[in-house]
Scaffold this active site. Sequence first.
Site: not given
Ligand code: CP
Ligand code: NVA
Length: 311
Positions: A109, A136, A139, A230, A270, A298
């Site tokens: 990440r 993502h 997701q 989101d 998400c 997930r």
């Molecule tokens: N939806 C998602 O990726 O959640 P987190 O940021 O908590 O991993």
């Molecule tokens: N769009 C959000 C998703 C979090 C899971 C972010 O990048 O923060």
Amino acid sequence: MTIDIKGRHILSAADLEPNELRAVLDAAIAAKKAWAAGDRGDQPLAGKQVALLFEKPSLRTRVSFEVGLKRLGAAPLYMSPQEVGLGKRESVEDVAKVISRYVDAIVCRTFAHANLEELARHGSVPIVNALCDAEHPCQAYADLQTILEHRGSLEGQRMVYVGDGNNVAASLCLAGARAGVSVTVACPKGYEMPDWVIARSTEIATAGATFAHSHDPSAAVEGADVLYTDVWASMGQEAEAAERKKAFAGFRIDSALLARAKDDAIVLHCLPAHYDEEIEHAVAHGPRSAIWDQAENRLHAQQALLRFILS
Ligand code: CP
Ligand code: NVA
């Protein structure tokens, strides 16, 4: 269906072809049922080590990868945002070359998509995108699994994503295109999907899947099968939060908007959610919400993906 994606990098949701995506989703659904029936499986990844390299916070992604890897018999090694300093403490190239000597895959990440490409270029193990500023994918695969379970099919489903044309939306458009799901992104002017997402989604679309933008959420959700939203400000955009709150007023999934979709439409998010912003608490926690199944998926979708990539 037999597929061979051993060793595949998953940097984009489009990195699985339609048959590969469907095989992963079917395996995820089957493994979820087997687990619920008490079948604990055969630990196909016993002896494997997987690095979880995280430069941003996480609840779902971290926990679902750790639990999923342990269920498969592999050992997850979590590294927090404070630890590695991709491209800061050490170059991405060197990190890739070093970690590849220890582990069988890297789940990462990060902020820049380029970091993932560099890890893939310089490392010798598969790289899985666990969220970056552009996408993502894990997701999106869990989202499609949830739609398949709740709606019974993917091809021909019509999803309306209400909100920011962000990383989550990009992967939804791409995975949706691969799976035959038509996606409309309803967003304020200036927050549309980037051109590359539209071009790539259009290029790879199967089974008549279409892509559209709208600036009118009420009109867009008319007759939709799936509503999705989101956060308005993603991780790393905290300084824009106030400005975005103004721009996104009206781009919120609430009971009134949901009433315009099909009677049996489902709602996805998400998570994490901001209940005073993009979604009403009563909707997220109400009877049409599939958000909690989506969060659970997930685990199943990623487990299926890792199993194919690593065994
Ligand atoms: N939806 C998602 O990726 O959640 P987190 O940021 O908590 O991993
Ligand atoms: N769009 C959000 C998703 C979090 C899971 C972010 O990048 O923060």
